[in-house]
Write a protein that holds these residues in place. Structure first.
Motif, PDB file in Angstrom:
ATOM      1  N   ASN A 212       0.853  -1.189   0.000  1.00 15.90           N
ATOM      2  CA  ASN A 212       0.000   0.000   0.000  1.00 15.90           C
ATOM      3  C   ASN A 212       0.886   1.235   0.000  1.00 15.90           C
ATOM      4  OD1 ASN A 212      -1.868   2.007   0.390  1.00 15.90           O
ATOM      5  ND2 ASN A 212      -2.955   0.985   2.049  1.00 15.90           N
ATOM      6  N   PHE A 213       0.972   1.917  -1.139  1.00 12.83           N
ATOM      7  CA  PHE A 213       1.863   3.069  -1.246  1.00 12.83           C
ATOM      8  C   PHE A 213       1.396   4.226  -0.365  1.00 12.83           C
ATOM      9  CE2 PHE A 213       2.768   0.745  -5.168  1.00 12.83           C
ATOM     10  CZ  PHE A 213       4.153   0.741  -5.141  1.00 12.83           C
ATOM     11  N   SER A 214       0.093   4.330  -0.140  1.00 15.95           N
ATOM     12  CA  SER A 214      -0.397   5.372   0.758  1.00 15.95           C
ATOM     13  C   SER A 214       0.094   5.120   2.184  1.00 15.95           C
ATOM     14  CB  SER A 214      -1.923   5.422   0.730  1.00 15.95           C
ATOM     15  OG  SER A 214      -2.487   4.197   1.180  1.00 15.95           O
ATOM     16  N   GLY A 215       0.194   3.832   2.567  1.00 16.16           N
ATOM     17  CA  GLY A 215       0.719   3.497   3.880  1.00 16.16           C
ATOM     18  C   GLY A 215       2.186   3.880   4.016  1.00 16.16           C
ATOM     19  N   ILE A 216       2.947   3.690   2.929  1.00 17.02           N
ATOM     20  CA  ILE A 216       4.361   4.083   2.947  1.00 17.02           C
ATOM     21  C   ILE A 216       4.492   5.583   3.130  1.00 17.02           C
ATOM     22  CG2 ILE A 216       6.494   4.135   1.600  1.00 17.02           C
ATOM     23  CD1 ILE A 216       5.587   1.578   0.227  1.00 17.02           C
ATOM     24  N   LEU A 217       3.637   6.344   2.447  1.00 16.54           N
ATOM     25  CA  LEU A 217       3.677   7.802   2.577  1.00 16.54           C
ATOM     26  C   LEU A 217       3.265   8.241   3.979  1.00 16.54           C
ATOM     27  CD1 LEU A 217       2.155   8.895  -0.871  1.00 16.54           C
ATOM     28  CD2 LEU A 217       4.566   8.916  -0.165  1.00 16.54           C
ATOM     29  N   GLU A 218       2.240   7.584   4.537  1.00 14.42           N
ATOM     30  CA  GLU A 218       1.798   7.939   5.881  1.00 14.42           C
ATOM     31  C   GLU A 218       2.861   7.593   6.926  1.00 14.42           C
ATOM     32  OE1 GLU A 218      -1.917   6.086   6.657  1.00 14.42           O
ATOM     33  OE2 GLU A 218      -2.978   7.133   5.049  1.00 14.42           O
ATOM     34  N   GLY A 219       3.572   6.513   6.693  1.00 14.76           N
ATOM     35  CA  GLY A 219       4.614   6.106   7.639  1.00 14.76           C
ATOM     36  C   GLY A 219       5.994   6.553   7.200  1.00 14.76           C
ATOM     37  N   TRP A 220       6.079   7.712   6.590  1.00 14.35           N
ATOM     38  CA  TRP A 220       7.348   8.191   6.019  1.00 14.35           C
ATOM     39  C   TRP A 220       8.420   8.394   7.084  1.00 14.35           C
ATOM     40  CZ3 TRP A 220       9.797  12.661   7.437  1.00 14.35           C
ATOM     41  CH2 TRP A 220       9.050  13.584   8.177  1.00 14.35           C
ATOM     42  N   PHE A 221       8.023   8.848   8.282  1.00 16.28           N
ATOM     43  CA  PHE A 221       9.056   9.141   9.275  1.00 16.28           C
ATOM     44  C   PHE A 221       9.742   7.879   9.792  1.00 16.28           C
ATOM     45  CE2 PHE A 221      10.700  10.073  13.524  1.00 16.28           C
ATOM     46  CZ  PHE A 221      11.557  11.127  13.202  1.00 16.28           C
ATOM     47  N   PRO A 222       9.009   6.799  10.158  1.00 19.36           N
ATOM     48  CA  PRO A 222       9.707   5.566  10.539  1.00 19.36           C
ATOM     49  C   PRO A 222      10.616   5.034   9.431  1.00 19.36           C
ATOM     50  CG  PRO A 222       7.423   5.452  11.224  1.00 19.36           C
ATOM     51  CD  PRO A 222       7.554   6.670  10.356  1.00 19.36           C
ATOM     52  N   VAL A 223      10.141   5.108   8.180  1.00 16.25           N
ATOM     53  CA  VAL A 223      10.965   4.666   7.053  1.00 16.25           C
ATOM     54  C   VAL A 223      12.201   5.551   6.918  1.00 16.25           C
ATOM     55  CG1 VAL A 223      11.057   4.428   4.545  1.00 16.25           C
ATOM     56  CG2 VAL A 223       9.032   3.658   5.784  1.00 16.25           C
ATOM     57  N   PHE A 224      12.002   6.849   7.067  1.00 10.65           N
ATOM     58  CA  PHE A 224      13.111   7.804   6.964  1.00 10.65           C
ATOM     59  C   PHE A 224      14.155   7.539   8.046  1.00 10.65           C
ATOM     60  CE2 PHE A 224      15.073  11.777   8.391  1.00 10.65           C
ATOM     61  CZ  PHE A 224      15.664  12.218   7.215  1.00 10.65           C
ATOM     62  N   TYR A 225      13.709   7.343   9.282  1.00  8.11           N
ATOM     63  CA  TYR A 225      14.656   7.128  10.376  1.00  8.11           C
ATOM     64  C   TYR A 225      15.394   5.804  10.203  1.00  8.11           C
ATOM     65  CZ  TYR A 225      16.654   7.369  15.044  1.00  8.11           C
ATOM     66  OH  TYR A 225      17.540   7.439  16.091  1.00  8.11           O
ATOM     67  N   ALA A 226      14.645   4.742   9.860  1.00  7.92           N
ATOM     68  CA  ALA A 226      15.269   3.434   9.685  1.00  7.92           C
ATOM     69  C   ALA A 226      16.159   3.401   8.446  1.00  7.92           C
ATOM     70  CB  ALA A 226      14.205   2.349   9.593  1.00  7.92           C
ATOM     71  N   GLY A 227      15.756   4.114   7.391  1.00  9.23           N
ATOM     72  CA  GLY A 227      16.519   4.097   6.152  1.00  9.23           C
ATOM     73  C   GLY A 227      17.776   4.946   6.210  1.00  9.23           C
ATOM     74  N   VAL A 228      17.636   6.171   6.715  1.00  9.57           N
ATOM     75  CA  VAL A 228      18.770   7.104   6.736  1.00  9.57           C
ATOM     76  C   VAL A 228      19.680   6.838   7.926  1.00  9.57           C
ATOM     77  CG1 VAL A 228      19.446   9.531   6.900  1.00  9.57           C
ATOM     78  CG2 VAL A 228      17.489   8.870   5.480  1.00  9.57           C
TER      79      VAL A 228
END
Length: 311
Positions: A212-228
């Motif tokens: 669900n791409f909308s879920g990825i956008l909504e959860g951008w901060f956890p992804v950003f912190y874990a990714g970066v």
């Protein structure tokens, strides 16, 4: 250099510990494999400019006649990135799945079992060990019982077992990094394992869960912190920090990840651990420290000479 590398490992441990919160929150927005794919591709984007810049400066130094420029072969780079990337993908995915049903603090301590498993793997591969390793394994197993099992073995969580498997896979990843870090550029090795992880996770995500791409956008901060931070920075610090560092000291520093994860879960998510679970955590941490203490004495020096060939 060892002090600098120790600081790298300490920063990495802090980031990993706090990243358990981001990973736990990320499960509210997307599936574990989707989360792994998103964080891996973000880490590749962050590290790619640094890899290209380092390659540019190596070529420039070589053109100027600098004979101290390290030479890395394509074969070693590809093999190193593939092997570490496969283990990292499996370990991180199982970790993300385990955090679906496990509190942040407990997840951090279970993942930290890799500190006990690394010397066990070293014994299997190199036949180097110490009686304290086996005592540490026994103490860790007892601590894991108090931490994971509430009312007999029938109550052990499947998510706890997934995190134990994750710890074994991370031990394999750490062992592989130790093997390849001297023959492959460290930042390239870090980016390469995330590239492999991004490809594998992107292929598996649509087959195993609903993307669900909308879920990825909504959860951008956890992804950003874990990714970066967790991936792009902390794992790169792990690889750079392991280079030229005593692996015993490196593992001990990285074990502080579990302390940071428990503190972050308590402060940010208001999660608590029972007295029984805290006792289990204490036993596991004691096992971690026990297995990583230097092996002093003449016997250790003799064993080092015998395994390395130094006189």
């Amino acid at each position: 250099m060892k002090l600098r590398n120790g600081i790298y490992l300490l920063i990495g441990a802090f980031i990993w510990g706090t990243a358990f919160v981001a990973q736990s929150v990320g499960n509210n927005y997307m599936g574990p494999v989707t989360f792994q794919a998103a964080r891996s591709w973000l880490a590749v984007i962050v590290l790619l400019p640094l890899v290209l810049l380092r390659r540019h400066f190596r070529r420039k130094r070589a053109a100027q006649g600098d004979r101290n420029v390290p030479q890395y072969t394509v074969k070693n780079t590809v093999i190193g990135c593939l092997v570490t990337g496969i283990f990292f993908t499996a370990a991180s995915t199982f970790q993300q799945i385990g955090l679906v049903g496990t509190e942040v603090g407990k997840g951090g301590f279970l993942t930290d079992l890799y500190i006990v498993l690394v010397p066990v793997l070293a014994f299997i591969l190199y036949r180097r060990s110490n009686i304290r390793v086996w005592i540490g394994v026994a103490v860790a197993a007892l601590g894991m019982y108090f931490l994971c099992v509430s009312n007999g073995f029938s109550s052990i969580s499947g998510y706890d077992l997934v995190l134990i498997l994750c710890a074994f896979l991370f031990a394999c990843q750490i062992t592989c990094v130790d093997y390849f870090v001297n023959t492959v550029d460290d930042v390239t090795l870090s980016m390469g394992q995330f590239l492999v992880s991004g490809i594998i996770s992107s292929v598996l995500a649509p087959a195993l869960e609903t993307v669900n791409f909308s879920g990825i956008l909504e959860g951008w901060f956890p992804v950003f912190y874990a990714g970066v931070f967790s991936s792009g920075i902390a794992y790169t610090f792990q690889i750079v920090g392991q280079k030229g560092q005593d692996p015993t000291i490196a593992s001990l520093i990285m074990s502080l990840e579990s302390v940071f994860s428990a503190l972050s879960g308590w402060i940010i998510l208001h999660q608590t651990l029972s007295g029984r679970e805290l006792f289990g955590c204490a036993l596991m941490f004691a096992a971690i420290v026990l297995t990583q203490l230097p092996y002093g004495g003449k016997a250790a020096v003799h064993e080092e000479k015998k395994t390395t060939g130094k006189t």
